[in-house]
Scaffold this active site. Structure first.
Site, PDB file in Angstrom:
ATOM      1  N   ASN A 100       0.979  -1.320  -0.080  1.00 34.84           N
ATOM      2  CA  ASN A 100      -0.083  -0.003  -0.144  1.00 34.84           C
ATOM      3  C   ASN A 100       0.794   1.058  -0.007  1.00 34.84           C
ATOM      4  O   ASN A 100       2.066   1.201   0.471  1.00 34.84           O
ATOM      5  CB  ASN A 100      -0.886   0.014   1.222  1.00 34.84           C
ATOM      6  CG  ASN A 100      -1.869  -0.867   1.237  1.00 34.84           C
ATOM      7  OD1 ASN A 100      -2.018  -2.050   0.818  1.00 34.84           O
ATOM      8  ND2 ASN A 100      -3.041  -0.678   1.819  1.00 34.84           N
TER       9      ASN A 100
HETATM   10 CA    CA Z   1      -7.005  -2.629   3.588  1.00 37.31          CA
END
Ligand code: CA
Ligand code: CTP
Length: 229
Positions: free
Chosen positions: A34
């Protein structure tokens, strides 16, 4: 001005903070992750230390110096982050600010994957990662008194953040209101709604440093009163 922090208000308390992304290896040179700078979690850890807490910061790969007075455990994957959190228990409060990858690659290659001429690109099979926030929130002898999660919501902020609080079993959710009309996305300021058992508190627009200080202050207030979350 900066919100003043009550020095010593968290003396004798141990607080666990997760921060940054996790990197889930595909092969020795590639990973799944991420986007996360780690700045929010590091700011929270710094502010908690300023309140006198003993802070264990479990950090994914980020380019930030350790905050003053904070013990940092560096990890790479979600599995390592969970193990480091378990090893840090018991604690009085756990703040999960990390942007944990939701999946890892089922079969990571020990050797760099090569592009063979004319052959198709690899297909990656993903497996779910452990939910660290949910695990820390689960009832048990080591369950911290206060567990705090984060959420970024683009619409129906309070409803979705309250649903996330229930789903994870945590006590508070720090919800970042990223509705396009707030103009928050990509900027330096955040518009926070703190979801507790008692409802929703809307905070003024704050940068990440100030969000860290507000949250530390709120946690110090929680531990200095007899109120449960
Ligand atoms: Ca997540
Ligand atoms: N979190 C965690 N471990 C995971 C995934 C999320 O500890 N494997 C924590 C984050 O640190 C954050 C909260 O859960 O405090 C919410 O993360 P988010 O990604 O918004 O929620 P998810 O449950 O993963 O849902 P989704 O990504 O599908 O929105």
């Amino acid at each position: 001005g900066r919100v003043p922090l009550p020095a010593g208000a968290l003396a004798g308390r141990h607080v666990l903070v997760t921060a940054g992304p996790t990197h889930e290896p595909i092969d020795p040179v590639r990973y799944l992750a991420n986007r996360s700078s780690g700045r929010q979690g590091y700011a929270i850890a710094a502010a908690l230390a300023e309140c006198g807490a003993r802070v264990t910061l479990v950090s994914g790969p980020v380019d930030l110096p350790p905050p003053a007075g904070v013990a940092v455990t560096r990890v790479e994957t979600a599995a390592q982050m969970l193990a480091a959190c378990d090893a840090a228990l018991p604690c009085d409060a756990a703040i999960c600010a990390a942007a944990v990858a939701d999946w890892h690659v089922a079969q990571r290659s020990e050797r760099k994957m090569k592009k063979a001429a004319g052959s198709p690109p690899p297909v990656l099979t993903l497996l779910p990662n452990p939910d660290i926030l949910a695990r820390l929130s689960a009832p048990g002898p080591d369950r911290p008194a206060l567990v705090v999660g984060f959420a970024a919501e683009t619409h129906d902020v309070e409803r979705h953040a309250a649903a996330k609080r229930a789903a994870k079993g945590c006590d508070w959710v720090v919800a970042n209101d990223v509705r396009p009309e707030t103009g928050i996305m990509g900027g330096t300021e955040n518009e926070i709604v703190l979801i507790t058992r008692d409802g929703a508190e809307r905070w003024p627009r704050l940068d990440k440093q100030a969000v860290g200080r507000h949250l530390a202050l709120r946690i110090a207030q929680y531990f200095s009163s007899d109120r449960s979350p």
